[in-house]
Design an enzyme around this catalytic site. Sequence first.
Site, mmCIF file in Angstrom:
data_model
loop_
_atom_site.group_PDB
_atom_site.id
_atom_site.type_symbol
_atom_site.label_atom_id
_atom_site.label_comp_id
_atom_site.label_asym_id
_atom_site.label_seq_id
_atom_site.Cartn_x
_atom_site.Cartn_y
_atom_site.Cartn_z
ATOM 1 N N PRO A 2 0.812 -1.205 0.000
ATOM 2 C CA PRO A 2 0.000 0.000 0.000
ATOM 3 C C PRO A 2 0.842 1.250 0.000
ATOM 4 O O PRO A 2 1.713 1.432 0.858
ATOM 5 C CB PRO A 2 -0.783 -0.106 1.306
ATOM 6 C CG PRO A 2 -0.267 -1.322 2.006
ATOM 7 C CD PRO A 2 0.982 -1.725 1.356
ATOM 8 N N GLU A 3 0.585 2.077 -0.944
ATOM 9 C CA GLU A 3 1.172 3.415 -0.957
ATOM 10 C C GLU A 3 0.056 4.389 -0.576
ATOM 11 O O GLU A 3 -1.039 3.978 -0.228
ATOM 12 C CB GLU A 3 1.739 3.728 -2.347
ATOM 13 C CG GLU A 3 2.680 2.643 -2.857
ATOM 14 C CD GLU A 3 3.288 2.958 -4.204
ATOM 15 O OE1 GLU A 3 3.500 4.145 -4.503
ATOM 16 O OE2 GLU A 3 3.548 2.016 -4.962
ATOM 17 N N HIS A 92 -2.893 -15.242 9.398
ATOM 18 C CA HIS A 92 -2.273 -13.917 9.412
ATOM 19 C C HIS A 92 -3.204 -12.790 9.847
ATOM 20 O O HIS A 92 -2.932 -11.625 9.579
ATOM 21 C CB HIS A 92 -1.658 -13.566 8.049
ATOM 22 C CG HIS A 92 -0.744 -14.619 7.530
ATOM 23 N ND1 HIS A 92 0.338 -15.090 8.237
ATOM 24 C CD2 HIS A 92 -0.755 -15.323 6.370
ATOM 25 C CE1 HIS A 92 0.957 -16.022 7.538
ATOM 26 N NE2 HIS A 92 0.312 -16.194 6.405
ATOM 27 N N ARG A 116 3.144 -10.992 5.500
ATOM 28 C CA ARG A 116 4.602 -10.833 5.625
ATOM 29 C C ARG A 116 5.027 -10.181 6.934
ATOM 30 O O ARG A 116 6.196 -10.155 7.256
ATOM 31 C CB ARG A 116 5.140 -10.037 4.422
ATOM 32 C CG ARG A 116 4.985 -10.798 3.133
ATOM 33 C CD ARG A 116 5.467 -10.014 1.947
ATOM 34 N NE ARG A 116 6.913 -9.946 1.890
ATOM 35 C CZ ARG A 116 7.584 -9.301 0.937
ATOM 36 N NH1 ARG A 116 6.917 -8.690 -0.020
ATOM 37 N NH2 ARG A 116 8.891 -9.295 0.933
ATOM 38 N N ARG A 156 21.454 16.509 -3.371
ATOM 39 C CA ARG A 156 21.387 15.038 -3.294
ATOM 40 C C ARG A 156 21.976 14.420 -4.556
ATOM 41 O O ARG A 156 21.554 14.714 -5.669
ATOM 42 C CB ARG A 156 19.944 14.586 -3.121
ATOM 43 C CG ARG A 156 19.409 14.948 -1.756
ATOM 44 C CD ARG A 156 18.082 14.290 -1.458
ATOM 45 N NE ARG A 156 17.737 14.490 -0.062
ATOM 46 C CZ ARG A 156 17.997 13.611 0.892
ATOM 47 N NH1 ARG A 156 18.567 12.463 0.612
ATOM 48 N NH2 ARG A 156 17.677 13.863 2.142
#
Length: 275
Positions: A2-3, A92, A116, A156
Amino acid sequence: MPELPEVETVRLALVPAMEGRRIASARIGRPDLRWPLAPDLASRLAGRRVLDVRRRGKYLLVALEDGQTVLLHLGMSGSVRLHDASPVPRKHDHVILEITDANGGSPGWLVFNDPRRFGWMDIYDGDTHPLLEGMGPEPLGNGFSAPFLEGALAGRNGPVKNALLNQRIVAGIGNIYACEALFESGISPRRRARSVRGVRAERLAESVRSVLARAIEKGGTSLRDHVQPGGEIGYFAQSLKVYGRAGDSCLKCGGEIRHIVQSARSSFFCPACQR
DNA sequence: ATACGCCCCTGGTGGC
DNA sequence: TGCCACCAGGGGCGTA
């Protein structure tokens, strides 16, 4: 998984299911997620009314009536499901909440499942949590703009793709939407972050906002396990222009979409359109 | 401060 | 069918 758009989709479903209602009880499956769940999590949740459900980057924030806030991150494979009847336990399932109205009526259940276990849940008192500090601005909020982005990328040396994934620069972007925003703005994922200036920074900032907003409208991207809390999938996968399309033809120029690996994450891009 | 590699974990897929 | 290597929407941490 999920973003930002997927987490926002979850939030939109949780608002009517939780706000103003009460967590009647909480049950913990296995507590060893990314970090161990607080031993007293269940007892701190039980009986509390929910004030609101917000989002910060990829985190969900559930504010309770007594000043506590529940923090939830879905990691790679986490999902939240809502049920009208007591849910059949699944593998899970890590946290199960029974949600009722103020009088204990019309019960529903919320289940946090995460195969996970890269996700986690925490509860804290007061204003903020260590994991939220230092996070960059919300890309769909007022704090994010082309000048901001240019400033954040200045100095950067790493690839701009990596910078977009850095939650300290801007919150909520993940691998899919980083690839998509770079494609739409015509910027190579390999370009040095500091060289994204001027018009490029403007295009990138606009593409980030645009792709995230459109993905939210479609209910997010369902590739493997992502589902909305009601079980619906998101339909933005149909709108992806480069992610997962290695070897296919570029939708702009017809050239071949390439796949490279950056910081152990897959990047997809068109070498002709993205410079 | 920044950049990079490593690690956490399960499950699905594709090759042999 | 079985086995196995590889890959996956994330991100913290230790090291240069």
